[in-house]
Design a protein around this motif. Sequence first.
Motif, PDB file in Angstrom:
ATOM      1  N   GLY A 291       0.822  -1.212   0.000  1.00  0.00           N
ATOM      2  CA  GLY A 291       0.000   0.000   0.000  1.00  0.00           C
ATOM      3  C   GLY A 291       0.853   1.258   0.000  1.00  0.00           C
ATOM      4  O   GLY A 291       0.625   2.179  -0.802  1.00  0.00           O
ATOM      5  N   VAL A 292       1.865   1.282   0.891  1.00  0.00           N
ATOM      6  CA  VAL A 292       2.728   2.474   0.960  1.00  0.00           C
ATOM      7  C   VAL A 292       3.507   2.621  -0.350  1.00  0.00           C
ATOM      8  O   VAL A 292       3.636   3.722  -0.904  1.00  0.00           O
ATOM      9  N   HIS A 293       4.016   1.500  -0.850  1.00  0.00           N
ATOM     10  CA  HIS A 293       4.785   1.534  -2.117  1.00  0.00           C
ATOM     11  C   HIS A 293       3.924   2.089  -3.256  1.00  0.00           C
ATOM     12  O   HIS A 293       4.354   2.992  -3.994  1.00  0.00           O
ATOM     13  N   ILE A 294       2.726   1.578  -3.368  1.00  0.00           N
ATOM     14  CA  ILE A 294       1.840   2.012  -4.454  1.00  0.00           C
ATOM     15  C   ILE A 294       1.429   3.468  -4.263  1.00  0.00           C
ATOM     16  O   ILE A 294       1.347   4.244  -5.233  1.00  0.00           O
ATOM     17  N   LEU A 295       1.206   3.850  -3.026  1.00  0.00           N
ATOM     18  CA  LEU A 295       0.788   5.224  -2.744  1.00  0.00           C
ATOM     19  C   LEU A 295       1.804   6.230  -3.276  1.00  0.00           C
ATOM     20  O   LEU A 295       1.446   7.297  -3.783  1.00  0.00           O
TER      21      LEU A 295
END
Lengths: 605, 174
Positions: free
Chosen positions: A338-342
Motif C-alpha cells: 500500500g505504501v509503495h503504491i501510494l
Amino acid sequence: MKRLRDAALWAVPLAFYVWMFWYGSRSWFHQDDFAWLGQGMHIATWRDFMEALFVPRAQGTIRPWSERLFFIAFYEWFGLDHRPYHVWVALTQVANLILLQSIMLRLTGSRLAAVAAPVIWLCNVGLATPLSWLSAYNQVLCAFFLLCSFRLLLAERWRWQWVVFLLGFGALEINVVYPALAAGYCLLFARQHLRRALWMFPASGVYTLIHFAVAAKPAEGPYAQHWGQSMVSTYLDYGATMLGGGLVRPGWNLPQESWRWVAAVLAAALVYLAVMAWRQGERLPAFGVLWFSAVIAPVLPLRDHIMDYYLAIPAIGLAMMLGWLLTRWRVAALVVIGVHILFSVPVSRMTTRWRFERGYTARALVEGMERANELHPGKLILLTGVNSDVFWSGFFDRPARLFGLTQVYLAPGSAEAIDRHEDLGDVSQYICSTVTAARALSDGKAVVYRFDGARLHNITRSFYRNLPPGSLKMRPEMVEVGQEAFERDLGEGWYAPDGGWRWMGKRAEVMLAAPSKAGQKLYVKGYCPERWLDQPIELTVWGAGWKLGSVSITRASASFEYTFDLPPELVGLPEMKVTLEVDRTNRPAEDPRELGLTFGQLGLR
Amino acid sequence: MRGLAALVLVAGLAGGGCKRARHTNPGATIEEQTELASAISVADRRDSSQLLSGFHEVEQGAWRWTMKEFAVSLAPPPESAIKGARLELEFSLPQAVAGKLLGVSITPSVSGVRLKPFKVERVGDQKASFDVSYEQLRGEAVIVQFFLDRAMAPGDGDSRELGLVVSRIGFLPR
C-alpha cells in the motif's frame, strides 16, 4: 465457473495496465524516436538493411530487434501513425504480464500472488517511460526475453530456453544477466539443474567481450563508466527510487526528499521479512532481491546517467517478492504494498501523462513543419516560439527530414530560449543566422512561423519587417560553400556548386563576418578523394591577411574538419576575407578543371 | 506459448498489408492573413500584392518605372484615424528623361480625395511628402493613386509609358 474466475484473474493485470497507461499508450513520437524512425531512409539494398540492423550505433549498442527492426519495419508500414507502434508495445507487455503471472503461479502455487505480482510491477516508476515512449521499447522487449527464458527454464524446456536467451541479445545488453538469474534460481530451488545454467555464462561472456570491443568508452559525460564505490550509492539510489517513486508528487505538501524516508522504511521492512522468510526455508524473497541486483548491475557504473526506466526489468524482482509476501504475511504485505503504491503510482501516472503531453507538442510541431513544407515547397522554414523542451523533444532529432525537409531552422535570436546539453549536440547548428534569414526572406525563399504549442502561425511579413536594419549587408558567420544562397560571399577561385559542396582551384576566397569576441575559431570542413592523396596536399589558410595555419591533407584525413585560432586583432572588423591555398592541384582525366579541395562549410565557431 | 507465437505472427502479417499514404494535417498551420503594410517597397515581391496598377517590372532589384497613373493599397498607420498621417513617395527622376519630365506635377489621391500636388523641380533621388487628413484614413485599407500631369510616351526610345522611377511608397504617423 472456475474457468471464468481463472480467466478473470488473468485479465486483472491487463485491465490495470490499460488504466495505468491510458495516456502513455497514446503518446506520439518524441526525442530519440525521430532518429530511429529515420533509419530506413538510407536502406536501398539487403546489405544496407543488414548494416542498419547490426552495425553498432549510439554508444555502441546493437539492438536489432528493439530499436532497429521495430522502427524500420513499422515506419515502412505505418509511417508516422504512432498507434500500431503502441499496439505492438502493448502486445509485448501483455505477454510479459502473462509470463510473470505464469511464473509466479508456478513458483508459489498461489493465484493471489500470481495476480498481484504483475499488478505491482505495473505500479513501478520504472515502467512508466518504457510503456509511454517508443524509444524505450528495448526495456519491454528485453523483459519479454528474460521472462520467457525463465519460464522455459521452469518448464525444463532447455533448448527453447537457449534459443530465447540468445535471441534476447538482440533486444538489450541487459540480457547478459540471464545466466545469473538462471543460476540463482537453480541454487535456491533446483540445484540439480545448476550445471545447465552455468553453461550459459560463456555465451554472456562472449557477448560482453564483443560489446566492450565496439562500445564507445567516453572518459567523461553521462556515459562515462565509474567502477568503484560510487556503484554502491548508485545501487542504493536505484533501490530507493524503485521503492519510493523517486520524487513526491507536486501538491502533496510533503518535504521534497520524503520519498527517500519512505523508501528506507520499506527497504528495512522488506529486508526483515526476507530474513524471516529465509530462516523459515522460503527462498523466493531472496530470489526477488537477486533478480533486482543482477539486472540493475550492468548500469551501476553509469553514475551520471541514472534513468528511471533502467528500473523496468529489475522491478520484476520486487514484484515477485511482494507477491509472495501476500501468501505468507498478508497484513504486513498489504501495508508495504500500500505504501509503495501510494508513492509510486502517482509518479508513474505523472510520468506517463508528461510523455503524452510531450508527444502532443512534438506532433503539433512536426505536422506544422510538414504542412508548411507542403505549402511552401523548397523554401527555408524558420521557426520562432520553440522553447527548450519543445526543441529537445521535437526538433533536435530533425524529424522534418522524414518528409524530405532539411532546410528548417530556428529563427535568429532563438538560442537564448534553449538550454544547452553539450553531450547531446551543438544547438548553434539548428539556428539560422540573421544574415541568412534576411537574404532568404528578401529573395522570397523563406517563410517564418511562430509555434504556440499547438500550431504554427505564419508570421513571415512581420518578422521580415522587424529584422535589424542592415541585415542584408552583413556577412554570415558560417558559409555553406556549396549552397547557392552563399554565392555572394564567395570571392575568386571557386567552381560551380556540386551537390552541397564546391571545388576550389589552387586558391579561393570567402567573405565572412569577423569574430565578435576573442577565442572564436575558424572552422573548415572539406574533402579530397583518397586517390589524389598519394602525396599529402598542404592547405594554408589566411584570415584578413593573417596566416592562420597550414594542415596536411592525407589519405587518413581525406574527409577533414579543422579549426584555426583567430588572432584577437580581427575582433570587431566589419568583415573578414578568408583565403585558402593548396600547394598542388589535380587535373583528372574526366574533368578539365584544375581541382584543389572541395569544401562544405567554412565559418566561425 | 504456441498461442502467443501465433498472435505475434498474425499481427506481423496483418501489419505488412497496412501500408498507407500519409496526408498532411491542414490544420497544423495558420497561414498569414493578407495583411496590408502601411509602407511598401515596390521592388519587394512580398509587397507586390499591394501594387494595384501602373507599375512596370522590377529593375536592378530596387525600383520600378511607373506609368502616368499608378496606384497602391496601403494600411493606415496606427492612430491615423485620429491624427491623420503623412504620405511619402520616394522616387527618382533620371537625367535621361529630365528634358521631358523635369517640372512634372504629382497629384496623389487618397480614398478618392485629391491632395495638394508636388512639383518635381530637380533630377535624382528625392522624396515627396503629403499631408493626409484622418477622414481619408478610416478602415483596414485605403487606395492611394498618383497622377502625373505628363509622362514619356511609348515609342520614344522605349516601348513603355514611363513616369517616375519609384522605390517606396508609404504612410508615416503624424
